[in-house]
Write a protein that holds these residues in place. Sequence first.
Motif, PDB file in Angstrom:
ATOM      1  N   ASP A   1       0.648  -1.368   0.010  1.00 16.50           N
ATOM      2  CA  ASP A   1       0.022   0.113   0.005  1.00 16.50           C
ATOM      3  C   ASP A   1       1.048   1.245   0.003  1.00 16.50           C
ATOM      4  OD1 ASP A   1      -2.518  -1.053   0.071  1.00 16.50           O
ATOM      5  OD2 ASP A   1      -2.391  -1.530   2.206  1.00 16.50           O
TER       6      ASP A   1
ATOM      7  N   ALA B   1       0.853   4.153  -2.754  1.00 17.68           N
ATOM      8  CA  ALA B   1       0.804   5.588  -2.436  1.00 17.68           C
ATOM      9  C   ALA B   1       1.745   6.313  -2.857  1.00 17.68           C
ATOM     10  CB  ALA B   1       0.582   5.845  -0.949  1.00 17.68           C
TER      11      ALA B   1
ATOM     12  N   ALA C   1      -1.756  11.144  -0.885  1.00 17.42           N
ATOM     13  CA  ALA C   1      -1.447  10.698   0.324  1.00 17.42           C
ATOM     14  C   ALA C   1      -0.378  11.320   1.203  1.00 17.42           C
ATOM     15  CB  ALA C   1      -1.356   9.152   0.401  1.00 17.42           C
TER      16      ALA C   1
END
Length: 163
Positions: free
Chosen positions: A5, A9, A153
């Motif tokens: 993840d 990101a 993010a």
Amino acid sequence: MSRLDQTIARLQAQKICIEAAATALVQTPGVIFELGLGSGRTFDHLREVFPDRSIIVFERVVETAAAYTPAADQLILGEVLTTLPQAVSQFAASVALIHADIGGPDHQANAHLAESLSQHYSRFLVAGGWLIANRAEAAFAGSTPIALPTTVADDHCYLFRSA
Ligand SMILES: C[S@@+](CC[C@H](N)C(=O)[O-])C[C@H]1O[C@@H](n2cnc3c(N)ncnc32)[C@H](O)[C@@H]1O
């Protein structure tokens, strides 16, 4: 957040920030600096979204496929703490965007590297030029932080504008 993840990101953040810079810098002349070629992912994206700009790449050692390797006259090989200051004579006040994704697995070393490189950026960037950096420590004297696009993010890219 898993490592997968985090990687996704980070790559999304790089893509979105590079594209935001391309839009913001349409009227800002200057070459592009890519600090850290790596596998050539962001270099390849930079040349796609800045097709008319010269992209100068700083890298210690090229280990990427030929298709993602810059031409010899666009590549500055060596230790960036040496090669970047040397490049001032050629590129003072002529860079529209610095994309700094440089370093290795040691986070503390990366923070020191980002801080050391930051002292040189103001000599390269044109007024209104952007820095996209992988570390917050890349903030340089006289720069203004730019708000991240809302789709990015936190903690992957840091944006700064030159005065
Ligand atoms: C994270 S990778 C860059 C990835 C690249 N942005 C991409 O999308 O493929 C970081 C790169 O910085 C280079 N590097 C790290 N420290 C360096 C230094 N002190 N001088 C020059 N290059 C350095 C490494 O060799 C590596 O290729």
